[in-house]
Scaffold this motif. Structure first.
Motif, PDB file in Angstrom:
ATOM      1  N   SER A  15       0.816  -1.212   0.000  1.00 47.31           N
ATOM      2  CA  SER A  15       0.000   0.000   0.000  1.00 47.31           C
ATOM      3  C   SER A  15       0.852   1.266   0.000  1.00 47.31           C
ATOM      4  CB  SER A  15      -0.941  -0.001   1.204  1.00 47.31           C
ATOM      5  OG  SER A  15      -0.178   0.021   2.390  1.00 47.31           O
ATOM      6  N   ALA A  16       2.161   1.128   0.191  1.00 48.11           N
ATOM      7  CA  ALA A  16       3.088   2.268   0.148  1.00 48.11           C
ATOM      8  C   ALA A  16       4.466   1.723  -0.197  1.00 48.11           C
ATOM      9  CB  ALA A  16       3.124   2.980   1.501  1.00 48.11           C
ATOM     10  N   ASP A  17       5.380   2.631  -0.518  1.00 51.74           N
ATOM     11  CA  ASP A  17       6.743   2.188  -0.821  1.00 51.74           C
ATOM     12  C   ASP A  17       7.425   1.621   0.418  1.00 51.74           C
ATOM     13  OD1 ASP A  17       6.459   3.044  -3.402  1.00 51.74           O
ATOM     14  OD2 ASP A  17       7.498   4.956  -3.099  1.00 51.74           O
ATOM     15  N   TYR A  18       8.275   0.634   0.225  1.00 52.18           N
ATOM     16  CA  TYR A  18       9.082   0.103   1.326  1.00 52.18           C
ATOM     17  C   TYR A  18      10.131   1.125   1.746  1.00 52.18           C
ATOM     18  CZ  TYR A  18       7.413  -4.398  -0.539  1.00 52.18           C
ATOM     19  OH  TYR A  18       6.661  -5.426  -0.998  1.00 52.18           O
ATOM     20  N   THR A  19      10.540   1.041   2.998  1.00 50.68           N
ATOM     21  CA  THR A  19      11.726   1.777   3.442  1.00 50.68           C
ATOM     22  C   THR A  19      12.941   0.945   3.066  1.00 50.68           C
ATOM     23  OG1 THR A  19      10.509   2.725   5.287  1.00 50.68           O
ATOM     24  CG2 THR A  19      12.918   2.728   5.448  1.00 50.68           C
ATOM     25  N   ARG A  20      13.890   1.576   2.360  1.00 46.30           N
ATOM     26  CA  ARG A  20      15.031   0.814   1.869  1.00 46.30           C
ATOM     27  C   ARG A  20      16.027   0.500   2.986  1.00 46.30           C
ATOM     28  NH1 ARG A  20      18.308  -0.609  -2.549  1.00 46.30           N
ATOM     29  NH2 ARG A  20      20.469  -0.618  -1.862  1.00 46.30           N
ATOM     30  N   LEU A  21      16.557  -0.716   2.945  1.00 43.15           N
ATOM     31  CA  LEU A  21      17.660  -1.121   3.813  1.00 43.15           C
ATOM     32  C   LEU A  21      18.865  -1.411   2.932  1.00 43.15           C
ATOM     33  CD1 LEU A  21      16.374  -3.797   6.398  1.00 43.15           C
ATOM     34  CD2 LEU A  21      17.077  -1.441   6.838  1.00 43.15           C
ATOM     35  N   ASP A  22      19.965  -0.738   3.172  1.00 39.25           N
ATOM     36  CA  ASP A  22      21.151  -1.026   2.372  1.00 39.25           C
ATOM     37  C   ASP A  22      21.733  -2.383   2.717  1.00 39.25           C
ATOM     38  OD1 ASP A  22      21.140   1.288   0.859  1.00 39.25           O
ATOM     39  OD2 ASP A  22      22.209   2.433   2.393  1.00 39.25           O
ATOM     40  N   SER A  23      21.750  -2.691   4.021  1.00 35.87           N
ATOM     41  CA  SER A  23      22.324  -3.953   4.480  1.00 35.87           C
ATOM     42  C   SER A  23      21.757  -4.236   5.871  1.00 35.87           C
ATOM     43  CB  SER A  23      23.847  -3.857   4.542  1.00 35.87           C
ATOM     44  OG  SER A  23      24.223  -2.870   5.489  1.00 35.87           O
ATOM     45  N   THR A  24      21.989  -5.449   6.364  1.00 34.04           N
ATOM     46  CA  THR A  24      21.593  -5.794   7.729  1.00 34.04           C
ATOM     47  C   THR A  24      22.722  -6.598   8.380  1.00 34.04           C
ATOM     48  OG1 THR A  24      20.609  -7.944   7.188  1.00 34.04           O
ATOM     49  CG2 THR A  24      19.166  -6.014   7.031  1.00 34.04           C
ATOM     50  N   ARG A  25      22.611  -6.790   9.702  1.00 38.45           N
ATOM     51  CA  ARG A  25      23.592  -7.637  10.382  1.00 38.45           C
ATOM     52  C   ARG A  25      23.324  -9.112  10.112  1.00 38.45           C
ATOM     53  NH1 ARG A  25      22.318  -4.272  14.678  1.00 38.45           N
ATOM     54  NH2 ARG A  25      21.523  -5.955  15.960  1.00 38.45           N
ATOM     55  N   GLY A  26      22.127  -9.417   9.645  1.00 36.36           N
ATOM     56  CA  GLY A  26      21.802 -10.805   9.365  1.00 36.36           C
ATOM     57  C   GLY A  26      20.307 -10.996   9.196  1.00 36.36           C
TER      58      GLY A  26
END
Ligand SMILES: [Zn+2]
Ligand SMILES: [Zn+2]
Length: 172
Positions: A15-26
């Motif tokens: 229903s809306a754009d995702y919030t972008r994550l460049d990377s994660t710890r896992g």
């Protein structure tokens, strides 16, 4: 990896754009909790897997978790037939880990309950490793594999999966 696209599982659009994550710890591993049909892992029951995911997406988007989510809360979903369903996918902020905990780890759901189907079969464990490797390759996920209960007060992902996570989340 046997990936099932959103089109193939008939997902609703977010229903809306995702919030972008460049990377994660896992990655953090989840289960559905509640009752999952005990025979879901049978060979002729795979159609039910997509149904369960569609129902969960509708519930999440309708506010069944207390607030209306823009989409299914998870990045990927793994069923007991070693299929990996596309949720929010790589590089998108999930909504499943708990407030303040979503940018640290991607969220991967196993179709496993607290009653009915409660123990992961080998197909599911291989599917989970497929999903984790995919998020490392495509989503810059780090090496950590944890359970939802790490840092959050919940039984998720259940004792059977959590034991597997703690012992290294390896292929059976
Ligand atoms: Zn969870
Ligand atoms: Zn399935």
């Amino acid at each position: 990896m046997k990936l099932i696209s959103r089109k193939d599982w008939d997902a609703k659009s977010p229903s809306a754009d995702y919030t972008r994550l460049d990377s994660t710890r896992g990655v953090k591993i989840h289960y559905t909790g509640g009752k999952v049909p005990a025979n879901l892992a049978d060979n002729d029951r795979h159609d039910r897997c997509a149904e369960l995911i569609r129902d969960m997406q509708a519930m999440h988007m309708a506010g069944g978790r207390g607030e209306k989510y823009i989409d299914l809360a998870y990045n990927l979903v793994v069923c007991p037939h070693r299929r990996v369903f596309m949720g929010r996918g790589p590089h998108a902020l999930p909504a499943a880990n708990g407030r303040g905990l979503n940018s640290g780890h991607y969220a991967v759901l196993a179709l496993l309950g607290s009653s009915g189907l409660t123990k992961p079969n080998d197909e599911m464990l291989n599917g989970l490793v497929d999903a984790i490797e995919y998020l490392r390759e495509r989503g810059d996920a780090g090496r950590e594999v944890k359970g939802h209960r790490d840092g959050y007060d919940t039984s998720c992902p259940g004792d059977a999966l959590y034991t597997w996570v703690r012992s290294g989340a390896e292929r059976p």
